[in-house]
Design a protein around this motif. Structure first.
Motif, PDB file in Angstrom:
ATOM      1  N   SER A  23     -11.938  12.545 -13.733  1.00  0.00           N
ATOM      2  CA  SER A  23     -13.193  11.686 -13.880  1.00  0.00           C
ATOM      3  C   SER A  23     -13.861  11.919 -15.164  1.00  0.00           C
ATOM      4  O   SER A  23     -13.678  13.269 -15.504  1.00  0.00           O
ATOM      5  N   THR A  24     -14.697  11.121 -15.599  1.00  0.00           N
ATOM      6  CA  THR A  24     -15.768  11.435 -16.838  1.00  0.00           C
ATOM      7  C   THR A  24     -16.875  11.504 -16.368  1.00  0.00           C
ATOM      8  O   THR A  24     -17.393  10.236 -15.603  1.00  0.00           O
ATOM      9  N   ARG A  25     -17.797  12.356 -16.583  1.00  0.00           N
ATOM     10  CA  ARG A  25     -19.177  12.426 -16.076  1.00  0.00           C
ATOM     11  C   ARG A  25     -20.027  12.752 -17.420  1.00  0.00           C
ATOM     12  O   ARG A  25     -19.632  13.497 -18.183  1.00  0.00           O
ATOM     13  N   VAL A  26     -21.293  12.282 -17.457  1.00  0.00           N
ATOM     14  CA  VAL A  26     -22.185  12.772 -18.386  1.00  0.00           C
ATOM     15  C   VAL A  26     -23.241  13.439 -17.897  1.00  0.00           C
ATOM     16  O   VAL A  26     -23.840  13.094 -16.801  1.00  0.00           O
ATOM     17  N   LEU A  27     -23.508  14.787 -18.069  1.00  0.00           N
ATOM     18  CA  LEU A  27     -24.166  15.500 -17.677  1.00  0.00           C
ATOM     19  C   LEU A  27     -25.678  15.558 -18.565  1.00  0.00           C
ATOM     20  O   LEU A  27     -25.624  15.430 -19.708  1.00  0.00           O
ATOM     21  N   THR A  28     -26.752  15.366 -17.751  1.00  0.00           N
ATOM     22  CA  THR A  28     -28.133  15.519 -18.575  1.00  0.00           C
ATOM     23  C   THR A  28     -28.508  17.006 -18.378  1.00  0.00           C
ATOM     24  O   THR A  28     -28.388  17.637 -17.377  1.00  0.00           O
ATOM     25  N   LEU A  29     -28.974  17.325 -19.691  1.00  0.00           N
ATOM     26  CA  LEU A  29     -29.588  18.959 -19.815  1.00  0.00           C
ATOM     27  C   LEU A  29     -31.072  18.537 -20.339  1.00  0.00           C
ATOM     28  O   LEU A  29     -31.287  17.944 -21.210  1.00  0.00           O
ATOM     29  N   ASN A  41     -40.260  12.241 -28.953  1.00  0.00           N
ATOM     30  CA  ASN A  41     -41.776  12.746 -28.903  1.00  0.00           C
ATOM     31  C   ASN A  41     -42.060  14.021 -28.103  1.00  0.00           C
ATOM     32  O   ASN A  41     -42.777  14.148 -27.294  1.00  0.00           O
ATOM     33  N   GLY A  42     -41.401  14.964 -28.839  1.00  0.00           N
ATOM     34  CA  GLY A  42     -41.243  16.262 -28.225  1.00  0.00           C
ATOM     35  C   GLY A  42     -40.706  16.747 -27.183  1.00  0.00           C
ATOM     36  O   GLY A  42     -40.550  18.043 -26.789  1.00  0.00           O
ATOM     37  N   ARG A  43     -39.994  15.746 -26.460  1.00  0.00           N
ATOM     38  CA  ARG A  43     -39.163  15.970 -25.400  1.00  0.00           C
ATOM     39  C   ARG A  43     -37.869  16.341 -25.641  1.00  0.00           C
ATOM     40  O   ARG A  43     -37.141  15.224 -26.129  1.00  0.00           O
ATOM     41  N   VAL A  44     -37.227  17.361 -25.505  1.00  0.00           N
ATOM     42  CA  VAL A  44     -35.901  17.822 -25.989  1.00  0.00           C
ATOM     43  C   VAL A  44     -34.982  17.630 -24.581  1.00  0.00           C
ATOM     44  O   VAL A  44     -35.282  17.966 -23.624  1.00  0.00           O
ATOM     45  N   ARG A  45     -33.888  16.641 -24.752  1.00  0.00           N
ATOM     46  CA  ARG A  45     -32.885  16.486 -23.848  1.00  0.00           C
ATOM     47  C   ARG A  45     -31.563  16.430 -24.486  1.00  0.00           C
ATOM     48  O   ARG A  45     -31.400  16.110 -25.736  1.00  0.00           O
ATOM     49  N   GLY A  46     -30.759  16.670 -23.646  1.00  0.00           N
ATOM     50  CA  GLY A  46     -29.259  17.108 -24.303  1.00  0.00           C
ATOM     51  C   GLY A  46     -28.184  16.426 -23.191  1.00  0.00           C
ATOM     52  O   GLY A  46     -28.726  16.162 -21.992  1.00  0.00           O
ATOM     53  N   THR A  47     -27.198  15.791 -23.631  1.00  0.00           N
ATOM     54  CA  THR A  47     -26.243  15.048 -22.729  1.00  0.00           C
ATOM     55  C   THR A  47     -24.901  15.873 -23.090  1.00  0.00           C
ATOM     56  O   THR A  47     -24.413  16.313 -24.177  1.00  0.00           O
ATOM     57  N   ALA A  48     -23.983  15.977 -22.059  1.00  0.00           N
ATOM     58  CA  ALA A  48     -22.842  16.772 -22.117  1.00  0.00           C
ATOM     59  C   ALA A  48     -21.733  15.611 -21.539  1.00  0.00           C
ATOM     60  O   ALA A  48     -21.893  15.355 -20.458  1.00  0.00           O
ATOM     61  N   THR A  49     -20.722  14.900 -22.321  1.00  0.00           N
ATOM     62  CA  THR A  49     -19.679  14.098 -21.683  1.00  0.00           C
ATOM     63  C   THR A  49     -18.400  15.078 -21.397  1.00  0.00           C
ATOM     64  O   THR A  49     -17.829  15.773 -22.206  1.00  0.00           O
ATOM     65  N   VAL A  50     -18.180  15.172 -20.094  1.00  0.00           N
ATOM     66  CA  VAL A  50     -17.062  16.157 -19.616  1.00  0.00           C
ATOM     67  C   VAL A  50     -15.993  15.522 -19.004  1.00  0.00           C
ATOM     68  O   VAL A  50     -16.183  14.351 -18.029  1.00  0.00           O
ATOM     69  N   ARG A  51     -14.868  15.603 -19.179  1.00  0.00           N
ATOM     70  CA  ARG A  51     -13.580  15.252 -18.206  1.00  0.00           C
ATOM     71  C   ARG A  51     -13.377  16.356 -17.267  1.00  0.00           C
ATOM     72  O   ARG A  51     -13.215  17.503 -17.697  1.00  0.00           O
TER      73      ARG A  51
END
Length: 149
Positions: A132-138, A113-123
């Motif tokens: 550890s593994t984390r999911v960062l939201t952008l 709906n026009g809202r742009v989000r990204g995720t990055a899964t990082v070790r």
């Protein structure tokens, strides 16, 4: 006098087979070429979509690894900076084991709906040897990707 039909020469099946094989070969070549060109453009579009997310993630994690808390704090989204003061951010970073290495395992970009989000899964690997593994939201703010949450 009897009429005798002129004999028709036997049909050469090799010629028909050759024509069929040539047509099939051309169709396969066109399909492969089209798939390769389409794949190239699809890869380019996907890389263009997640490239800035990768850059923002690596910029943040490089700043954290280098101990540059000012730079890391600047790469947070507005909402996160309003929720966490710079002093609290520094205390939180100092309380955690120092980051020594990271690996980006996956990136996604969503437009809902026009809202742009990204995720990055990082070790992440810390100086204590912990992993550890984390999911960062952008989120995209003012044309730039920033970590949020």
């Amino acid at each position: 006098m009897t009429y005798q039909p002129i004999p028709v020469p036997p049909r050469d099946n090799r010629r028909t087979l050759r024509i069929v094989l040539i047509v099939v070969g051309v169709v396969l070549a066109v399909c492969c070429l089209g798939g390769a060109v389409g794949g190239f453009f699809l890869y380019g579009a996907a890389k263009e979509a997640v490239g800035p997310v990768r850059e923002a993630t690596t910029g943040y994690l490089d700043a954290v690894r280098a101990g540059d808390h000012q730079r890391a704090y600047e790469l947070l989204c507005r909402e996160e900076r309003e929720r966490t003061s710079r002093a609290d951010f520094d205390r939180r970073q100092a309380a955690e084991p120092r980051l020594v290495d990271y690996d980006i395992a996956g990136l996604t970009v969503n437009n809902t709906n026009g809202r742009v989000r990204g995720t990055a899964t990082v070790r992440l690997t810390t100086e204590t040897g912990g992993e550890s593994t984390r999911v960062l939201t952008l989120v995209k703010e003012d044309g730039a990707w920033r970590l949020c949450g």
